[in-house]
Scaffold this motif. Structure first.
Motif, PDB file in Angstrom:
ATOM      1  N   ALA A   1       0.544  -1.599   0.229  1.00 37.23           N
ATOM      2  CA  ALA A   1       0.094   0.171  -0.064  1.00 37.23           C
ATOM      3  C   ALA A   1       0.709   1.084   0.062  1.00 37.23           C
ATOM      4  O   ALA A   1       0.342   2.148  -0.837  1.00 37.23           O
ATOM      5  N   ALA A   2       2.012   1.522   0.922  1.00 37.78           N
ATOM      6  CA  ALA A   2       2.764   2.289   0.444  1.00 37.78           C
ATOM      7  C   ALA A   2       3.238   2.596  -0.560  1.00 37.78           C
ATOM      8  O   ALA A   2       3.445   3.504  -1.169  1.00 37.78           O
TER       9      ALA A   2
ATOM     10  N   GLN B   1       2.380   2.159  -3.764  1.00 34.41           N
ATOM     11  CA  GLN B   1       0.835   2.726  -4.488  1.00 34.41           C
ATOM     12  C   GLN B   1       0.714   4.060  -4.481  1.00 34.41           C
ATOM     13  O   GLN B   1       0.370   5.215  -5.460  1.00 34.41           O
ATOM     14  N   ARG B   2       0.796   4.256  -2.350  1.00 35.39           N
ATOM     15  CA  ARG B   2       1.156   5.326  -2.014  1.00 35.39           C
ATOM     16  C   ARG B   2       2.186   6.698  -3.029  1.00 35.39           C
ATOM     17  O   ARG B   2       1.282   7.654  -3.627  1.00 35.39           O
ATOM     18  N   GLU B   3       3.201   6.029  -2.739  1.00 37.95           N
ATOM     19  CA  GLU B   3       4.154   6.742  -3.658  1.00 37.95           C
ATOM     20  C   GLU B   3       3.714   6.914  -5.306  1.00 37.95           C
ATOM     21  O   GLU B   3       4.731   7.735  -5.499  1.00 37.95           O
ATOM     22  N   ARG B   4       3.595   5.768  -5.894  1.00 40.87           N
ATOM     23  CA  ARG B   4       3.668   5.866  -6.969  1.00 40.87           C
ATOM     24  C   ARG B   4       2.008   6.512  -7.615  1.00 40.87           C
ATOM     25  O   ARG B   4       1.852   7.377  -8.727  1.00 40.87           O
ATOM     26  N   LEU B   5       1.099   7.288  -6.066  1.00 41.42           N
ATOM     27  CA  LEU B   5      -0.139   7.923  -7.271  1.00 41.42           C
ATOM     28  C   LEU B   5       1.046   9.510  -7.218  1.00 41.42           C
ATOM     29  O   LEU B   5       0.547   9.614  -7.368  1.00 41.42           O
ATOM     30  N   LEU B   6       1.045   9.452  -6.057  1.00 43.33           N
ATOM     31  CA  LEU B   6       1.609  10.311  -5.509  1.00 43.33           C
ATOM     32  C   LEU B   6       2.318  11.371  -6.420  1.00 43.33           C
ATOM     33  O   LEU B   6       2.866  12.435  -7.461  1.00 43.33           O
TER      34      LEU B   6
END
Lengths: 297, 297
Positions: free
Chosen positions: A196-197, A199-204
Motif C-alpha cells: 500500500a505504501a 501504491q501511495r508513492e506511485r500515485l503521488l
C-alpha cells in the motif's frame, strides 16, 4: 548428497538453473496469506537495479528466438501458444511490464489485450465470453493486462454479485484454464504484488509529474480505500484458482526493475519448457534451390 | 536567400531537418516508374550499416515518448491515431520492419494486423470490410502488414477481377483513406522497394538456413515468375492512390538496415507533425494530493 565427483554425472542443478525463477515464485499450495509475502524482495536474483536492467535486456535475444520458434511451429500446423495473465493492484505495473518485458518480444506473434470496464455487449454475455475472444492464435504469445480475474475481484469487493455466483466463477475459471492448457496453451498467471505504501508513492509521483498526470483518476484514491478487501479478494482468487495446470506466480513488484525482469524470465522459462524446434521443411530443399538456380541459365 | 545573419531568425532548414526523410521518400506526383527508383540507395542517411543500426536504436526513446503522448491524448478524449501500411514484394521485409522498427514501440498503444488470404467470411463482404475492422482505436498506432492494396495487386496480376472492378477499387481506396484522414488519422503508406536479384538472394538464404526454411513456400517461386506484372500493378496502385491526404513513400529496401531505420524515421516524423502535448489534468491536482496526504494524519 555427496556422490562421486564426476563431470559426466547429470547435473543435479539443471532443473534449478533452467527453471529457477518458476520454482522460486510459484505460489505455495494451501492457504494464501499475501501479507506474509514480501513485496520488496528480489527472489532468484542476485544483483542491484543496474544488474537487473542489464539482465532484462540480455533476455531479449533468447525471448525473440523462442518466440519465433513457436511462431514457426504454428506456421507449419502446430497449435502451441502461451497466455500471460497480468493482475495486480492499480500502480502495480501491469502497463510497465507490458512496455519493458513484453516489449522485448516481436510484435509479430504477440497479441495484447487490455481489459477495460466491460461494454454493454460484453455484459450481455457470460464473463468468460470476452476473454475467450481475446485468446492468442496458434504460435502466438497472448498477454492479458487485467483478465477474467477482475470478475472475481472488483465484483467481490464491491458486492456486485453474491457468494454463490463468485463460487460459480472460481470453478468456471479453473475449468476454462484447464481446457486451455489441455489444448496446448501454457498459461502464465502473474500477480504483481505491491505494498500500500508503494501504491501511495506511485500515485503521488503521478500527481507530481505533468507527463504522468493523465494516468491518475480521483477514483484511484476511492478504490484505495478498499485495499484490504482487495488483498483478501486476491488471496481467495489465487487460492481457489491455483492449479497444477495453471499455477499462479507471485511477483514482488515494489522494485520495478525486479518485476520487469521477473516476468520476462518467467516467460523465457515457460518457452524453454516447450522444447520448441524449428520445423522441418515440407518441400524438397534441393529441388527448390535448383529452380532458383535455373533462372541464371 | 542571403538575409542578415541573426541567431533569432527562423531557421530556413527547420522543415528540412524535422521532416527530411518524409520529403526525401515521398513519391513524386505523376507517372510512376519503379524501375527508375534505385532499390539499394540510402536517401536521407549519411552513414554505413553500423551507423544505421545505431540510428534506429537511437529513435527508440523519441518514438516511445511520442507514442505515449498520443495514447495519453486519447485517454483524455482525443481521437488522433496513426496507420502505417506496409506493402512490398515477398522478402521485401515487411516482417523485418515490424520486428525491428515497429518493435521499438510499446505494445501498449500498438495494433498490428497481418492480412492473410481472406477467409470465407471476409470474401462475403466488400474488400474494405476486413480492413475497416482492423483500424487502430484512438491514440493507437495501427500497423498493416499487407493491406487493402493486395486487392488491387494480386487481383490485377492474376486477373481475378476485371478492369472496371479494379477502377472501382482504386477510387474506393482513395475515398476510404481520405475519410480516415479527415477523422484525424495520419496514414503512412510505405512501399518496400526491392530488386528481383535481392529477392532471389533472400529466397536462397531461406532455403540454406534450417532456421529459416519454414518461411519458404514453393509458391514463392511461382509468384516470382510474375515479377514484372507485380511491378506494373504496384506502379498503377501507387500512382492512382497517391493523394495529398495519404501519400505513398517509396523505401529502398535492398539494405535491411536502411529500410528499418527509414520506416521508424518516417513514423517519428509523422508523430512529430502531430504536435502532441501531454493532456492537462481534468481534476484538481492539489486537492487529490491532499487526499493522499491526509492518510498519514
Amino acid at each position: 548428497m555427496s556422490g562421486p565427483d564426476t563431470t559426466d554425472a547429470p547435473d543435479p542443478d539443471e532443473r534449478s538453473t533452467a527453471y529457477a525463477l518458476t520454482d522460486a515464485l510459484r505460489l505455495a499450495p494451501g492457504p494464501v496469506r499475501l501479507a506474509d509475502v514480501p513485496t520488496d524482495a528480489t527472489p532468484g536474483f542476485d544483483g542491484d537495479k543496474a544488474a537487473g536492467q542489464r539482465a532484462l535486456a540480455d533476455l531479449g535475444a533468447e525471448l525473440a528466438d523462442l518466440q519465433e520458434r513457436m511462431y514457426a511451429d504454428a506456421y507449419t500446423g502446430g497449435t502451441r501458444r502461451v497466455l500471460v495473465v497480468l493482475q495486480g493492484m492499480d500502480t502495480s505495473g501491469k502497463g510497465g511490464v507490458v512496455e519493458k518485458a513484453i516489449g522485448l518480444l516481436s510484435p509479430n506473434g504477440l497479441r495484447l489485450t487490455s481489459f477495460k470496464k466491460p461494454t454493454d455487449e460484453e455484459l450481455a454475455h457470460d464473463f468468460l465470453w470476452r476473454i475467450d475472444r481475446a485468446l492468442p492464435g496458434p504460435g502466438m504469445v497472448g498477454v492479458f493486462d487485467r483478465s477474467h480475474y477482475e470478475d472475481v475481484l472488483v465484483h467481490r469487493v464491491h458486492g456486485l454479485v453474491d457468494e454463490a455466483e463468485l463460487e460459480r466463477r472460481y470453478d468456471a475459471i479453473v475449468d476454462w484454464e484447464k481446457a486451455l492448457v489441455a489444448e496446448g496453451t501454457v498459461v502464465l498467471k502473474c500477480f504483481l504484488h505491491v505494498s500500500a505504501a508503494t501504491q501511495r508513492e506511485r500515485l503521488l509521483a503521478r500527481l507530481d509529474d505533468p507527463d504522468k498526470q493523465w494516468k491518475f483518476k480521483p477514483g484511484d484514491i476511492d478504490e484505495r480505500q478498499h485495499w484490504d478487501d482487495y488483498q483478501r479478494a486476491y488471496a481467495v482468487a489465487l487460492e481457489r484458482c491455483h492449479t497444477d495446470a495453471a499455477p499462479w506466480y507471485v511477483v514482488p513488484a515494489d522494485r520495478k526493475w525486479f518485476r520487469n525482469w521477473a516476468v520476462a524470465q518467467l516467460l523465457v522459462e515457460a518457452l524453454r519448457g516447450m522444447a520448441l524446434e524449428w520445423p522441418a521443411p515440407d518441400y524438397d530443399v534441393a529441388e527448390q534451390r535448383a529452380r532458383l538456380e535455373r533462372e541464371h541459365e
